[in-house]
Design an enzyme around this catalytic site. Structure first.
Site, PDB file in Angstrom:
ATOM      1  N   GLY A 218       0.761  -1.112  -0.020  1.00 30.37           N
ATOM      2  CA  GLY A 218      -0.004  -0.157   0.160  1.00 30.37           C
ATOM      3  C   GLY A 218       0.971   1.152  -0.049  1.00 30.37           C
ATOM      4  O   GLY A 218       0.349   2.452   0.251  1.00 30.37           O
ATOM      5  N   GLU A 259       4.850  -6.977   0.370  1.00 31.52           N
ATOM      6  CA  GLU A 259       4.419  -7.312  -0.864  1.00 31.52           C
ATOM      7  C   GLU A 259       4.165  -6.041  -1.695  1.00 31.52           C
ATOM      8  O   GLU A 259       2.774  -5.890  -2.009  1.00 31.52           O
ATOM      9  CB  GLU A 259       2.923  -8.221  -0.813  1.00 31.52           C
ATOM     10  CG  GLU A 259       3.014  -9.273   0.315  1.00 31.52           C
ATOM     11  CD  GLU A 259       1.655  -9.705   0.567  1.00 31.52           C
ATOM     12  OE1 GLU A 259       1.653 -10.805   1.457  1.00 31.52           O
ATOM     13  OE2 GLU A 259       0.613  -8.855   0.389  1.00 31.52           O
ATOM     14  N   PRO A 260       4.943  -5.366  -2.163  1.00 33.47           N
ATOM     15  CA  PRO A 260       4.779  -4.291  -2.932  1.00 33.47           C
ATOM     16  C   PRO A 260       4.401  -4.470  -4.303  1.00 33.47           C
ATOM     17  O   PRO A 260       5.138  -5.270  -4.875  1.00 33.47           O
ATOM     18  CB  PRO A 260       6.073  -3.492  -2.924  1.00 33.47           C
ATOM     19  CG  PRO A 260       7.325  -4.523  -2.447  1.00 33.47           C
ATOM     20  CD  PRO A 260       6.233  -5.604  -1.809  1.00 33.47           C
ATOM     21  N   GLY A 261       3.635  -3.819  -5.098  1.00 29.04           N
ATOM     22  CA  GLY A 261       3.396  -3.896  -6.454  1.00 29.04           C
ATOM     23  C   GLY A 261       3.603  -2.595  -6.972  1.00 29.04           C
ATOM     24  O   GLY A 261       4.596  -2.229  -7.585  1.00 29.04           O
ATOM     25  N   ARG A 298      -7.165   2.745 -15.719  1.00 30.37           N
ATOM     26  CA  ARG A 298      -7.060   3.397 -14.249  1.00 30.37           C
ATOM     27  C   ARG A 298      -7.928   4.895 -14.153  1.00 30.37           C
ATOM     28  O   ARG A 298      -8.556   4.965 -13.088  1.00 30.37           O
ATOM     29  CB  ARG A 298      -5.828   3.458 -13.812  1.00 30.37           C
ATOM     30  CG  ARG A 298      -5.071   2.241 -13.484  1.00 30.37           C
ATOM     31  CD  ARG A 298      -3.618   2.194 -12.692  1.00 30.37           C
ATOM     32  NE  ARG A 298      -3.872   2.243 -11.359  1.00 30.37           N
ATOM     33  CZ  ARG A 298      -3.966   3.503 -10.615  1.00 30.37           C
ATOM     34  NH1 ARG A 298      -3.539   4.553 -11.082  1.00 30.37           N
ATOM     35  NH2 ARG A 298      -3.946   3.386  -9.508  1.00 30.37           N
ATOM     36  N   TYR A 302     -10.740   4.588 -11.486  1.00 28.63           N
ATOM     37  CA  TYR A 302     -10.280   4.653 -10.147  1.00 28.63           C
ATOM     38  C   TYR A 302     -10.181   6.188 -10.146  1.00 28.63           C
ATOM     39  O   TYR A 302      -9.901   6.799  -9.135  1.00 28.63           O
ATOM     40  CB  TYR A 302      -8.988   4.397  -9.749  1.00 28.63           C
ATOM     41  CG  TYR A 302      -8.878   2.859  -9.429  1.00 28.63           C
ATOM     42  CD1 TYR A 302      -9.767   2.263  -8.333  1.00 28.63           C
ATOM     43  CD2 TYR A 302      -7.835   2.135 -10.162  1.00 28.63           C
ATOM     44  CE1 TYR A 302      -9.677   1.006  -8.224  1.00 28.63           C
ATOM     45  CE2 TYR A 302      -7.962   0.726  -9.697  1.00 28.63           C
ATOM     46  CZ  TYR A 302      -8.610   0.223  -8.879  1.00 28.63           C
ATOM     47  OH  TYR A 302      -8.677  -1.088  -8.569  1.00 28.63           O
ATOM     48  N   CYS A 328     -16.136   3.585 -27.993  1.00 25.03           N
ATOM     49  CA  CYS A 328     -17.284   4.208 -28.333  1.00 25.03           C
ATOM     50  C   CYS A 328     -18.166   4.168 -26.736  1.00 25.03           C
ATOM     51  O   CYS A 328     -19.051   3.354 -26.952  1.00 25.03           O
ATOM     52  CB  CYS A 328     -18.236   3.385 -29.431  1.00 25.03           C
ATOM     53  SG  CYS A 328     -17.261   4.138 -30.977  1.00 25.03           S
ATOM     54  N   GLU A 329     -17.735   5.140 -26.056  1.00 25.94           N
ATOM     55  CA  GLU A 329     -18.208   5.222 -24.691  1.00 25.94           C
ATOM     56  C   GLU A 329     -17.574   6.311 -24.016  1.00 25.94           C
ATOM     57  O   GLU A 329     -16.330   6.525 -24.667  1.00 25.94           O
ATOM     58  CB  GLU A 329     -17.940   4.144 -23.920  1.00 25.94           C
ATOM     59  CG  GLU A 329     -19.279   3.478 -23.046  1.00 25.94           C
ATOM     60  CD  GLU A 329     -19.175   2.122 -22.603  1.00 25.94           C
ATOM     61  OE1 GLU A 329     -18.946   2.066 -21.418  1.00 25.94           O
ATOM     62  OE2 GLU A 329     -19.081   1.223 -23.434  1.00 25.94           O
ATOM     63  N   TYR A 356      -0.890  -2.023 -12.702  1.00 19.75           N
ATOM     64  CA  TYR A 356      -2.309  -2.036 -12.975  1.00 19.75           C
ATOM     65  C   TYR A 356      -2.627  -1.365 -14.182  1.00 19.75           C
ATOM     66  O   TYR A 356      -3.842  -0.641 -14.285  1.00 19.75           O
ATOM     67  CB  TYR A 356      -3.041  -1.527 -11.524  1.00 19.75           C
ATOM     68  CG  TYR A 356      -2.670  -2.059 -10.416  1.00 19.75           C
ATOM     69  CD1 TYR A 356      -2.996  -3.302 -10.233  1.00 19.75           C
ATOM     70  CD2 TYR A 356      -1.923  -1.350  -9.589  1.00 19.75           C
ATOM     71  CE1 TYR A 356      -2.483  -4.042  -8.981  1.00 19.75           C
ATOM     72  CE2 TYR A 356      -1.421  -2.053  -8.159  1.00 19.75           C
ATOM     73  CZ  TYR A 356      -1.683  -3.188  -8.280  1.00 19.75           C
ATOM     74  OH  TYR A 356      -1.320  -3.893  -6.987  1.00 19.75           O
TER      75      TYR A 356
HETATM   76  C1  PLP Z   1      -2.235  -6.138  -4.642  1.00 11.72           C
HETATM   77  C2  PLP Z   1      -1.891  -6.608  -3.426  1.00 11.72           C
HETATM   78  C3  PLP Z   1      -0.448  -6.053  -3.056  1.00 11.72           C
HETATM   79  C4  PLP Z   1      -0.024  -5.037  -3.801  1.00 11.72           C
HETATM   80  O1  PLP Z   1      -0.540  -3.748  -3.550  1.00 11.72           O
HETATM   81  P1  PLP Z   1       0.407  -2.277  -4.218  1.00 11.72           P
HETATM   82  O2  PLP Z   1      -0.679  -1.299  -3.669  1.00 11.72           O
HETATM   83  O3  PLP Z   1       0.218  -2.557  -5.512  1.00 11.72           O
HETATM   84  O4  PLP Z   1       1.728  -2.440  -3.628  1.00 11.72           O
HETATM   85  C5  PLP Z   1       0.084  -6.571  -1.889  1.00 11.72           C
HETATM   86  N1  PLP Z   1      -0.629  -7.358  -1.266  1.00 11.72           N
HETATM   87  C6  PLP Z   1      -1.964  -8.032  -1.759  1.00 11.72           C
HETATM   88  C7  PLP Z   1      -2.312  -9.136  -0.698  1.00 11.72           C
HETATM   89  C8  PLP Z   1      -2.476  -7.501  -2.729  1.00 11.72           C
HETATM   90  O5  PLP Z   1      -3.698  -8.073  -3.014  1.00 11.72           O
END
Ligand code: PLP
Length: 401
Positions: A218, A259-261, A298, A302, A328-329, A356
């Site tokens: 997060g 768990e960074p994305g 996004r 969002y 077309c929207e 994402y």
């Molecule tokens: C999506 C997700 C993440 C990654 O979140 P980010 O905001 O992209 O860092 C980490 N852990 C879990 C369980 C998730 O579902």
């Protein structure tokens, strides 16, 4: 990335095209490692769903990352990318017990976030170590769609249900080796995060065989100039100190996991598009590009802000545009945005297009998905071909009447 490199990638691969800067991914990864260098053992599980191209996963593995997955398909891509099963964590929500057991049989670390599933799983697989996802009910998200810690959230096992959770564990004799929280994307305030961590520490004492505590993710990244971002360095300092204290109290050195994305890949991504037309109405100047929310959802989904740069006229004087797509929207990327003066044929680049973005793309309007390019060691490497028309028909069954 340099404008000239983006222009040359467009020359080579056309547009629209996604470009990812490997160097930026590596820098972000190293920032996180450095911020938590005071912790004995750090696990970084890259959240595959942010950007799941197999070459990106292999690059993450090369950096030393592990993997966080939410579906058996992501697990399988991870295994193909070379991750060891025990370096993959499976953190699904709302999937069947059948899928969880299948993933578990592959040797992957299971993370369970539902008491009913926990009981069923524990009955049938008492020896398999599981991680438990706790919902600390801390509302840390930046947007109500992506804050998952609140009381009515579908994610995690509520801290108020800990007594029932403990009873299930006792009854099934299952082995809990990790606890986890993921309070939602876009953490703005470190104190809020630390507060949620305290709740996790308190509850961790209920479990005697822990190997790790997973603080999810997060982390907020800047989307525009002057944006607040999670101060990773400060978070690292404060959380590491608290974590080390906790380990003393617990009597064992645990691993600290994340768990960074978004943090790893968002800013590394650039989405290059071409302006099909500039259209004036009574009140607005529209720049219409050769893409839509089928490729880049996004902003519509969002209401997220993505900086847009006209790389064909980078020094041009700024004017106000609404940047829209060809779907077309209603398909708006930016409303009344100041951008360097736009002519038809110019290249507009969207920033923060790593997380994402491609993974949420689809074939709406029967459009082809764009290619993906990794910018690595000053070279443009194609990591996904542009779809072909045949791909649209693939799997369709044609009836003759
Ligand atoms: C999506 C997700 C993440 C990654 O979140 P980010 O905001 O992209 O860092 C980490 N852990 C879990 C369980 C998730 O579902």
């Amino acid at each position: 990335m340099k404008i000239q490199n983006l222009i040359s990638i467009n020359k080579q691969f056309g547009s629209p095209v996604y470009v990812y800067d490997a160097n930026k991914i590596e820098n972000q990864y190293n920032r996180l490692v450095t911020a938590f260098s005071k912790v004995k053992s750090l696990r970084i599980h890259y959240a595959a769903k942010a950007l799941s191209n197999i070459s990106i996963l292999k690059f993450m593995k090369k950096l030393g990352s592990r993997l966080d997955t939410v579906s058996i398909e992501e697990v399988k891509i991870g295994l193909l990318a070379g991750f060891k099963p025990n370096n993959i964590i499976f953190t699904p929500n709302g999937v069947s017990i059948d899928e969880i057991e299948k993933v578990s049989k592959l040797g992957v670390q299971i993370n369970i976030d539902n008491l009913s599933i926990l009981e069923q799983f524990g009955r049938r697989n008492p020896i398999t170590p599981v991680c438990i996802r706790i919902n600390p009910h801390v509302n840390a998200g930046g947007n109500s769609n992506i804050s998952v810690g609140h009381i009515d959230s579908k994610f995690g096992i509520s801290i108020h249900q800990i007594p029932l959770l403990l009873r299930i564990i006792k009854n099934t004799q299952m082995n809990v080796n990790g606890i986890h929280m993921h309070t939602g994307s876009d953490i703005l305030d470190i104190e809020v995060f630390l507060y949620a961590s305290e709740i996790l520490f308190e509850n961790a004492l209920n479990f005697k065989n822990l190997e790790f505590i997973d603080f999810g993710s997060g982390f907020k990244v800047p989307y525009k100039y002057g944006d607040i971002e999670t101060n990773i360095e400060e978070l690292g300092k404060k959380l590491s100190a608290r974590f080390n204290e906790f380990c003393k109290k617990y009597g064992k050195n645990l691993d600290l996991a994340f768990e960074p994305g978004k943090f790893l890949v968002s800013e590394a991504g650039f989405f290059i598009t071409t302006v099909n037309s500039v259209k004036q109405t009574t009140s607005t100047v529209f720049a219409q590009i050769n893409s839509g929310f089928n490729h880049f959802i996004r902003p519509m989904f969002y209401n997220s802000y993505h900086e847009i740069k006209n790389i064909s006229n980078p020094e041009g004087k700024k004017r106000f545009y609404s940047v829209v797509g060809y779907i077309c929207e209603t398909d708006t990327f930016a409303n009344n945005r100041e951008i360097e003066e736009i002519s038809e044929g110019d290249l507009l680049v969207f920033k923060n297009a790593g997380a994402y973005c491609f993974t949420m793309s689809n074939n709406y309007n029967s459009r082809l998905k764009p290619p993906e390019v990794l910018w690595y060691n000053n070279k443009a490497l194609l990591i996904r071909e542009k779809e072909k028309f045949e791909d649209i028909l693939n799997k369709q069954i044609e009836l003759n009447f």
